[in-house]
Design a protein around this motif. Structure first.
Motif, mmCIF file in Angstrom:
data_model
loop_
_atom_site.group_PDB
_atom_site.id
_atom_site.type_symbol
_atom_site.label_atom_id
_atom_site.label_comp_id
_atom_site.label_asym_id
_atom_site.label_seq_id
_atom_site.Cartn_x
_atom_site.Cartn_y
_atom_site.Cartn_z
ATOM 1 N N ASP A 181 0.811 -1.213 0.000
ATOM 2 C CA ASP A 181 0.000 0.000 0.000
ATOM 3 C C ASP A 181 0.851 1.273 0.000
ATOM 4 O O ASP A 181 1.952 1.308 0.511
ATOM 5 N N TYR A 182 0.292 2.297 -0.627
ATOM 6 C CA TYR A 182 0.894 3.628 -0.694
ATOM 7 C C TYR A 182 2.249 3.652 -1.400
ATOM 8 O O TYR A 182 3.147 4.386 -1.017
ATOM 9 N N ASN A 183 2.377 2.839 -2.428
ATOM 10 C CA ASN A 183 3.476 2.927 -3.377
ATOM 11 C C ASN A 183 2.892 3.294 -4.740
ATOM 12 O O ASN A 183 1.805 2.825 -5.090
ATOM 13 N N PRO A 184 3.585 4.099 -5.540
ATOM 14 C CA PRO A 184 3.058 4.499 -6.850
ATOM 15 C C PRO A 184 3.244 3.392 -7.891
ATOM 16 O O PRO A 184 4.051 3.505 -8.817
ATOM 17 N N LEU A 185 2.478 2.314 -7.750
ATOM 18 C CA LEU A 185 2.661 1.153 -8.618
ATOM 19 C C LEU A 185 2.058 1.359 -10.002
ATOM 20 O O LEU A 185 2.689 1.078 -11.022
ATOM 21 N N GLY A 186 0.806 1.792 -10.046
ATOM 22 C CA GLY A 186 0.137 1.963 -11.327
ATOM 23 C C GLY A 186 -0.335 0.647 -11.925
ATOM 24 O O GLY A 186 -0.046 -0.441 -11.420
ATOM 25 N N ASP A 187 -1.056 0.758 -13.027
ATOM 26 C CA ASP A 187 -1.689 -0.413 -13.641
ATOM 27 C C ASP A 187 -0.678 -1.421 -14.198
ATOM 28 O O ASP A 187 -0.924 -2.621 -14.192
ATOM 29 N N GLN A 188 0.474 -0.940 -14.680
ATOM 30 C CA GLN A 188 1.445 -1.860 -15.274
ATOM 31 C C GLN A 188 1.956 -2.866 -14.244
ATOM 32 O O GLN A 188 1.970 -4.079 -14.488
ATOM 33 N N ILE A 189 2.357 -2.368 -13.070
ATOM 34 C CA ILE A 189 2.859 -3.262 -12.027
ATOM 35 C C ILE A 189 1.715 -4.109 -11.471
ATOM 36 O O ILE A 189 1.908 -5.290 -11.142
ATOM 37 N N ALA A 190 0.529 -3.543 -11.365
ATOM 38 C CA ALA A 190 -0.609 -4.321 -10.875
ATOM 39 C C ALA A 190 -0.874 -5.517 -11.776
ATOM 40 O O ALA A 190 -1.198 -6.618 -11.299
ATOM 41 N N GLY A 191 -0.725 -5.344 -13.085
ATOM 42 C CA GLY A 191 -0.898 -6.461 -14.005
ATOM 43 C C GLY A 191 0.127 -7.556 -13.763
ATOM 44 O O GLY A 191 -0.191 -8.748 -13.797
ATOM 45 N N MET A 192 1.366 -7.154 -13.504
ATOM 46 C CA MET A 192 2.408 -8.140 -13.178
ATOM 47 C C MET A 192 2.092 -8.857 -11.877
ATOM 48 O O MET A 192 2.295 -10.075 -11.757
ATOM 49 N N LEU A 193 1.589 -8.121 -10.901
ATOM 50 C CA LEU A 193 1.238 -8.729 -9.620
ATOM 51 C C LEU A 193 0.086 -9.713 -9.775
ATOM 52 O O LEU A 193 0.031 -10.733 -9.084
ATOM 53 N N GLN A 216 -8.770 -0.531 -15.000
ATOM 54 C CA GLN A 216 -8.022 -1.474 -15.848
ATOM 55 C C GLN A 216 -7.408 -2.581 -14.998
ATOM 56 O O GLN A 216 -7.508 -3.769 -15.335
ATOM 57 N N SER A 217 -6.772 -2.201 -13.904
ATOM 58 C CA SER A 217 -6.193 -3.209 -13.002
ATOM 59 C C SER A 217 -7.287 -4.073 -12.398
ATOM 60 O O SER A 217 -7.145 -5.306 -12.303
ATOM 61 N N ALA A 218 -8.361 -3.437 -11.969
ATOM 62 C CA ALA A 218 -9.441 -4.180 -11.325
ATOM 63 C C ALA A 218 -10.027 -5.220 -12.265
ATOM 64 O O ALA A 218 -10.366 -6.337 -11.852
ATOM 65 N N GLN A 219 -10.159 -4.887 -13.545
ATOM 66 C CA GLN A 219 -10.693 -5.838 -14.520
ATOM 67 C C GLN A 219 -9.777 -7.054 -14.656
ATOM 68 O O GLN A 219 -10.240 -8.188 -14.795
ATOM 69 N N ILE A 220 -8.467 -6.822 -14.598
ATOM 70 C CA ILE A 220 -7.511 -7.940 -14.681
ATOM 71 C C ILE A 220 -7.667 -8.854 -13.469
ATOM 72 O O ILE A 220 -7.726 -10.085 -13.597
ATOM 73 N N PHE A 221 -7.748 -8.254 -12.279
ATOM 74 C CA PHE A 221 -7.926 -9.064 -11.074
ATOM 75 C C PHE A 221 -9.276 -9.779 -11.089
ATOM 76 O O PHE A 221 -9.374 -10.939 -10.660
ATOM 77 N N LEU A 222 -10.304 -9.106 -11.588
ATOM 78 C CA LEU A 222 -11.622 -9.737 -11.674
ATOM 79 C C LEU A 222 -11.572 -10.954 -12.590
ATOM 80 O O LEU A 222 -12.098 -12.026 -12.248
ATOM 81 N N ASP A 223 -10.936 -10.813 -13.745
ATOM 82 C CA ASP A 223 -10.811 -11.940 -14.674
ATOM 83 C C ASP A 223 -10.045 -13.089 -14.022
ATOM 84 O O ASP A 223 -10.395 -14.263 -14.187
ATOM 85 N N MET A 224 -9.010 -12.740 -13.266
ATOM 86 C CA MET A 224 -8.201 -13.776 -12.621
ATOM 87 C C MET A 224 -9.015 -14.575 -11.617
ATOM 88 O O MET A 224 -9.027 -15.814 -11.652
ATOM 89 N N VAL A 225 -9.700 -13.873 -10.696
ATOM 90 C CA VAL A 225 -10.415 -14.595 -9.639
ATOM 91 C C VAL A 225 -11.668 -15.286 -10.179
ATOM 92 O O VAL A 225 -12.152 -16.265 -9.603
ATOM 93 N N GLU A 226 -12.173 -14.796 -11.317
ATOM 94 C CA GLU A 226 -13.382 -15.389 -11.891
ATOM 95 C C GLU A 226 -13.081 -16.656 -12.687
ATOM 96 O O GLU A 226 -13.888 -17.594 -12.711
#
Length: 307
Positions: A181-193, A216-226
């Motif tokens: 939390d509270y790091n400037p990760l952005g969508d690119q790093i979130a996709g890697m995570l 954009q990140s949330a959609q990737i995580f949603l697809d993953m958990v779904e």
């Protein structure tokens, strides 16, 4: 008598108080020592470190909020950790370690036989430190590594180093809780995570609060958990530019996955012991998210999320 705890916050500690702390450490009557935000002389800090080195009972050490204030103290702590064999949880949140400090601590942290939970939030770390941290997350089949890692608020770490962490998480055989939390990760790093989470067979909690994410990140995580099996149970997405609807969908799917696992476990009977479950409480900033406070990982005690 069972070991107890010493918890002091934000005070200037006298020599007499330091002596009492050191005596308790050497007598193995302390399980939890917390002197977060306290002021003590360099001499007294050295005395505490020598007590930590000699203690066989100490399981949790909290030196948050600037107690480890310079490189000399960092080196004294490293020497204490090399001698100590019992500490399982170490909090250094808000310590100005810099990369040089983690270099000094690296051998002690990476070879400690009991350490499973480490808080390096707001420690002014950079890419060199991240390389060492990745070494504390050994790949499958290697030595035991960290189970809980907090790297909150270390904005000097670059995208390249965060990507390296994502790779380490994907192959770590132990990590269950990761707070970024509270790091400037952005969508690119979130996709890697997200890829790392999908690959991990152990990660249950990922805190990405206030990390500059979008839908954009949330959609990737949603697809993953779904669509893919995952061990993830809690994903914290508060204070990001993500719609409440997407957050709720992800939260609901994670809850459904946990319920299905419990049903499967019941159906298999009691042949296998149930998997250890963390203890959750509602997150203060979002009704749809939950955040970890106590982990139940071995002897790990109360965790902090301080900013």
């Amino acid at each position: 008598m069972l070991p107890g705890s010493i918890q002091i916050t934000g005070e200037a500690l006298s020599g007499a108080e330091i002596k009492d702390i050191c005596d308790s450490l050497k007598e193995n009557s302390v399980r939890l020592l917390s002197v977060r935000g306290c002021q003590l002389s360099d001499r007294d800090f050295g005395r505490v470190c020598r007590g930590v080195a000699e203690s066989h009972s100490l399981a949790q050490l909290n030196l948050n909020l600037g107690v480890v204030s310079n490189i000399n103290r960092t080196k004294q702590l490293a020497d204490a950790l090399k001698a100590n064999r019992s500490i399982q949880t170490l909090f250094l949140h808000g310590s100005p370690l810099l990369d040089a400090g983690l270099v000094a601590l690296n051998t002690a942290l990476s070879t400690h036989p009991s350490l499973v939970s480490l808080d390096l939030g707001d420690c002014m770390l950079g890419d060199e430190a991240m390389g060492l941290i990745c070494g504390m997350l050994p790949p499958d089949g290697a030595k035991s590594g960290l189970r809980e890692l907090t790297l909150s608020a270390n904005p000097a770490i670059t995208t390249k180093a965060w990507a390296r962490l994502a790779i380490a998480v994907a192959h770590s055989s132990q990590l269950r809780v990761l707070n970024l939390d509270y790091n400037p990760l952005g969508d690119q790093i979130a996709g890697m995570l997200a890829v790392a989470v999908a690959s991990s067979r152990t990660l249950e909690v990922l805190d990405l609060e206030g990390t500059g994410l979008t839908n954009q990140s949330a959609q990737i995580f949603l697809d993953m958990v779904e669509n893919y099996p995952t061990c993830l149970r809690v994903l914290v997405l508060a204070e990001n530019a993500i719609s409440p609807e997407l957050q709720q969908q992800i939260s609901d799917l994670l809850s459904e996955g946990e319920e299905e696992e419990e049903k499967d476990s019941e159906a298999r009977g009691s042949a296998l012991p149930p998997r250890e479950k963390p203890t959750w409480v509602p997150h203060s900033n979002s009704s749809s998210q939950v955040v970890l406070l106590t982990s139940g990982l071995g002897e790990s005690l109360l965790a902090e999320t301080e900013m």
